[in-house]
Write a protein that holds these residues in place. Sequence first.
Motif, PDB file in Angstrom:
ATOM      1  N   LEU A 196       0.838  -1.197   0.000  1.00  0.00           N
ATOM      2  CA  LEU A 196       0.000   0.000   0.000  1.00  0.00           C
ATOM      3  C   LEU A 196       0.873   1.248   0.000  1.00  0.00           C
ATOM      4  CD1 LEU A 196      -2.596  -1.053   2.745  1.00  0.00           C
ATOM      5  CD2 LEU A 196      -2.912  -1.129   0.271  1.00  0.00           C
ATOM      6  N   HIS A 197       0.418   2.278  -0.723  1.00  0.00           N
ATOM      7  CA  HIS A 197       1.165   3.531  -0.742  1.00  0.00           C
ATOM      8  C   HIS A 197       0.958   4.304   0.555  1.00  0.00           C
ATOM      9  CE1 HIS A 197       1.058   2.534  -5.050  1.00  0.00           C
ATOM     10  NE2 HIS A 197       2.215   3.155  -5.071  1.00  0.00           N
ATOM     11  N   MET A 198       1.802   5.322   0.722  1.00  0.00           N
ATOM     12  CA  MET A 198       1.775   6.056   1.995  1.00  0.00           C
ATOM     13  C   MET A 198       0.447   6.740   2.257  1.00  0.00           C
ATOM     14  SD  MET A 198       5.490   7.754   2.509  1.00  0.00           S
ATOM     15  CE  MET A 198       5.904   8.004   0.783  1.00  0.00           C
ATOM     16  N   TYR A 199      -0.145   7.298   1.164  1.00  0.00           N
ATOM     17  CA  TYR A 199      -1.409   8.000   1.361  1.00  0.00           C
ATOM     18  C   TYR A 199      -2.525   7.030   1.757  1.00  0.00           C
ATOM     19  CZ  TYR A 199      -1.149   6.829  -3.643  1.00  0.00           C
ATOM     20  OH  TYR A 199      -0.917   6.188  -4.839  1.00  0.00           O
ATOM     21  N   THR A 200      -2.454   5.794   1.300  1.00  0.00           N
ATOM     22  CA  THR A 200      -3.434   4.772   1.709  1.00  0.00           C
ATOM     23  C   THR A 200      -3.221   4.411   3.184  1.00  0.00           C
ATOM     24  OG1 THR A 200      -3.264   3.918  -0.534  1.00  0.00           O
ATOM     25  CG2 THR A 200      -4.472   2.575   1.039  1.00  0.00           C
ATOM     26  N   TRP A 201      -1.949   4.294   3.574  1.00  0.00           N
ATOM     27  CA  TRP A 201      -1.662   4.006   4.976  1.00  0.00           C
ATOM     28  C   TRP A 201      -2.146   5.135   5.880  1.00  0.00           C
ATOM     29  CZ3 TRP A 201      -1.053  -0.362   7.114  1.00  0.00           C
ATOM     30  CH2 TRP A 201      -0.403  -1.411   6.464  1.00  0.00           C
ATOM     31  N   VAL A 202      -1.982   6.376   5.414  1.00  0.00           N
ATOM     32  CA  VAL A 202      -2.450   7.518   6.215  1.00  0.00           C
ATOM     33  C   VAL A 202      -3.960   7.436   6.393  1.00  0.00           C
ATOM     34  CG1 VAL A 202      -2.742  10.032   6.230  1.00  0.00           C
ATOM     35  CG2 VAL A 202      -0.544   9.050   5.638  1.00  0.00           C
ATOM     36  N   TYR A 203      -4.670   7.071   5.324  1.00  0.00           N
ATOM     37  CA  TYR A 203      -6.130   6.946   5.425  1.00  0.00           C
ATOM     38  C   TYR A 203      -6.505   5.855   6.427  1.00  0.00           C
ATOM     39  CZ  TYR A 203     -11.010   6.342   4.264  1.00  0.00           C
ATOM     40  OH  TYR A 203     -12.373   6.263   4.359  1.00  0.00           O
ATOM     41  N   ILE A 204      -5.826   4.716   6.328  1.00  0.00           N
ATOM     42  CA  ILE A 204      -6.125   3.599   7.249  1.00  0.00           C
ATOM     43  C   ILE A 204      -5.818   4.018   8.695  1.00  0.00           C
ATOM     44  CG2 ILE A 204      -5.352   1.289   7.946  1.00  0.00           C
ATOM     45  CD1 ILE A 204      -4.887   0.721   4.936  1.00  0.00           C
ATOM     46  N   LEU A 205      -4.649   4.647   8.891  1.00  0.00           N
ATOM     47  CA  LEU A 205      -4.259   5.034  10.257  1.00  0.00           C
ATOM     48  C   LEU A 205      -5.187   6.105  10.832  1.00  0.00           C
ATOM     49  CD1 LEU A 205      -0.391   4.910   9.828  1.00  0.00           C
ATOM     50  CD2 LEU A 205      -1.780   3.427  11.251  1.00  0.00           C
ATOM     51  N   CYS A 206      -5.662   7.024   9.969  1.00  0.00           N
ATOM     52  CA  CYS A 206      -6.622   8.027  10.456  1.00  0.00           C
ATOM     53  C   CYS A 206      -7.932   7.367  10.860  1.00  0.00           C
ATOM     54  CB  CYS A 206      -6.891   9.079   9.381  1.00  0.00           C
ATOM     55  SG  CYS A 206      -5.554  10.257   9.223  1.00  0.00           S
ATOM     56  N   SER A 207      -8.372   6.402  10.070  1.00  0.00           N
ATOM     57  CA  SER A 207      -9.610   5.682  10.411  1.00  0.00           C
ATOM     58  C   SER A 207      -9.435   4.922  11.724  1.00  0.00           C
ATOM     59  CB  SER A 207      -9.988   4.703   9.298  1.00  0.00           C
ATOM     60  OG  SER A 207     -10.091   5.379   8.069  1.00  0.00           O
ATOM     61  N   VAL A 208      -8.275   4.297  11.881  1.00  0.00           N
ATOM     62  CA  VAL A 208      -7.983   3.563  13.122  1.00  0.00           C
ATOM     63  C   VAL A 208      -7.948   4.522  14.307  1.00  0.00           C
ATOM     64  CG1 VAL A 208      -6.143   2.333  14.348  1.00  0.00           C
ATOM     65  CG2 VAL A 208      -6.808   1.604  12.070  1.00  0.00           C
ATOM     66  N   SER A 209      -7.362   5.700  14.112  1.00  0.00           N
ATOM     67  CA  SER A 209      -7.265   6.650  15.223  1.00  0.00           C
ATOM     68  C   SER A 209      -8.642   7.201  15.594  1.00  0.00           C
ATOM     69  CB  SER A 209      -6.288   7.787  14.911  1.00  0.00           C
ATOM     70  OG  SER A 209      -6.741   8.549  13.854  1.00  0.00           O
ATOM     71  N   ILE A 210      -9.527   7.360  14.606  1.00  0.00           N
ATOM     72  CA  ILE A 210     -10.897   7.809  14.901  1.00  0.00           C
ATOM     73  C   ILE A 210     -11.601   6.754  15.762  1.00  0.00           C
ATOM     74  CG2 ILE A 210     -13.174   8.215  13.863  1.00  0.00           C
ATOM     75  CD1 ILE A 210     -11.630   9.541  11.499  1.00  0.00           C
ATOM     76  N   ILE A 211     -11.468   5.489  15.375  1.00  0.00           N
ATOM     77  CA  ILE A 211     -12.101   4.408  16.142  1.00  0.00           C
ATOM     78  C   ILE A 211     -11.476   4.319  17.532  1.00  0.00           C
ATOM     79  CG2 ILE A 211     -12.445   1.894  16.240  1.00  0.00           C
ATOM     80  CD1 ILE A 211     -12.416   2.008  13.110  1.00  0.00           C
ATOM     81  N   TYR A 212     -10.156   4.438  17.594  1.00  0.00           N
ATOM     82  CA  TYR A 212      -9.436   4.366  18.880  1.00  0.00           C
ATOM     83  C   TYR A 212      -9.903   5.470  19.828  1.00  0.00           C
ATOM     84  CZ  TYR A 212      -5.581   4.954  22.164  1.00  0.00           C
ATOM     85  OH  TYR A 212      -4.835   5.100  23.308  1.00  0.00           O
ATOM     86  N   ILE A 213      -9.970   6.706  19.307  1.00  0.00           N
ATOM     87  CA  ILE A 213     -10.394   7.832  20.161  1.00  0.00           C
ATOM     88  C   ILE A 213     -11.843   7.635  20.594  1.00  0.00           C
ATOM     89  CG2 ILE A 213     -10.805  10.326  20.236  1.00  0.00           C
ATOM     90  CD1 ILE A 213      -8.435  10.616  18.274  1.00  0.00           C
ATOM     91  N   ALA A 214     -12.674   7.119  19.692  1.00  0.00           N
ATOM     92  CA  ALA A 214     -14.088   6.879  20.031  1.00  0.00           C
ATOM     93  C   ALA A 214     -14.204   5.874  21.189  1.00  0.00           C
ATOM     94  CB  ALA A 214     -14.840   6.362  18.807  1.00  0.00           C
ATOM     95  N   ILE A 215     -13.315   4.891  21.212  1.00  0.00           N
ATOM     96  CA  ILE A 215     -13.346   3.895  22.293  1.00  0.00           C
ATOM     97  C   ILE A 215     -12.804   4.501  23.588  1.00  0.00           C
ATOM     98  CG2 ILE A 215     -12.340   1.707  23.081  1.00  0.00           C
ATOM     99  CD1 ILE A 215     -12.407   0.826  20.092  1.00  0.00           C
ATOM    100  N   VAL A 216     -11.660   5.191  23.463  1.00  0.00           N
ATOM    101  CA  VAL A 216     -10.992   5.752  24.649  1.00  0.00           C
ATOM    102  C   VAL A 216     -11.855   6.811  25.330  1.00  0.00           C
ATOM    103  CG1 VAL A 216      -9.054   7.270  25.268  1.00  0.00           C
ATOM    104  CG2 VAL A 216      -8.635   5.208  23.960  1.00  0.00           C
ATOM    105  N   ILE A 217     -12.576   7.597  24.536  1.00  0.00           N
ATOM    106  CA  ILE A 217     -13.375   8.693  25.092  1.00  0.00           C
ATOM    107  C   ILE A 217     -14.531   8.145  25.930  1.00  0.00           C
ATOM    108  CG2 ILE A 217     -15.150   9.101  23.325  1.00  0.00           C
ATOM    109  CD1 ILE A 217     -14.285  12.030  23.315  1.00  0.00           C
ATOM    110  N   GLY A 218     -14.851   6.866  25.731  1.00  0.00           N
ATOM    111  CA  GLY A 218     -15.936   6.245  26.487  1.00  0.00           C
ATOM    112  C   GLY A 218     -15.553   5.892  27.913  1.00  0.00           C
ATOM    113  N   TYR A 219     -14.256   5.915  28.236  1.00  0.00           N
ATOM    114  CA  TYR A 219     -13.797   5.591  29.590  1.00  0.00           C
ATOM    115  C   TYR A 219     -13.927   6.828  30.462  1.00  0.00           C
ATOM    116  CZ  TYR A 219     -10.676   4.029  33.340  1.00  0.00           C
ATOM    117  OH  TYR A 219     -10.138   3.693  34.557  1.00  0.00           O
ATOM    118  N   SER A 220     -15.062   6.973  31.123  1.00  0.00           N
ATOM    119  CA  SER A 220     -15.398   8.239  31.779  1.00  0.00           C
ATOM    120  C   SER A 220     -14.593   8.504  33.058  1.00  0.00           C
ATOM    121  CB  SER A 220     -16.895   8.287  32.091  1.00  0.00           C
ATOM    122  OG  SER A 220     -17.270   7.125  32.783  1.00  0.00           O
TER     123      SER A 220
END
Lengths: 194, 52
Positions: free
Chosen positions: A106-130
């Motif tokens: 995969l090219h770098m821009y594809t990896w950036v897209y994947i990593l941004c999607s992963v970080s969105i999901i990660y933050i969504a999970i982490v933000i739930g820990y009140s």
Amino acid sequence: MSERRKINNFVKCASGLEVLAVCLLLTAAFWFQFVMHELPCPLCILQRQGILAIASGFLLNMRYHVRPSHYSLSLLAATLTSFIALRQIALHVTTPQGYGSAFLGLHMYTWVYILCSVSIIYIAIVIGYSKQFELHAYKDEVSEARDPRIRMFSHIAFVLLVFLIAANIFSIFFECGLEQCPDNPVRYLVYGRL
Amino acid sequence: MPYALLSFIFILLAVIVAWFNRRWGVACFSISLALIALVFLHHITDHLQIYL
């Protein structure tokens, strides 16, 4: 050690690791630039900026009381960066060789897209820990980790982040000078004039 | 002046300011996000011509 202190240490350490993860991404970008001689295009530069902006929320959580608004900043940055990466994917999706070299297919821009999607999901999970939030504390008060080792670790992460941003500024200056960056850069404009 | 260089300098400013003052840091980060979005819009469309 009280439960509050354990949570505080854990979240501050996690925030430091998250900032370091961003630093690692930028170091990988520098590896492609200086070892593989692939200069960043304007969209690549924008993606680097977006990735740095993702670190903003984690940096604020590391330094001050943990708040959901800090995570929101990182979420917004990750969303914007994913749009930029998606734009670059769309530009090269019909080209068999793509743009730049690939990593694990995969090219770098594809990896950036994947990593941004992963970080969105990660933050969504982490933000739930009140339990991590300190909403009743004075929000502008500096509130670093109570453990001195974790505090030192967070200071190192901050210094590394500042260093990488400064290095990027110098790199872009040497690549583009005081003009708009070329769409397909192949050499350093300022370095060639020296 | 390349807009990418300007917005990178602003991000550096935002990181340093955020370390010393939370409110101003949040404001600077928000402005830097807006700057990145503007530069992105300038590059991908013909509808935002930025001249300095």
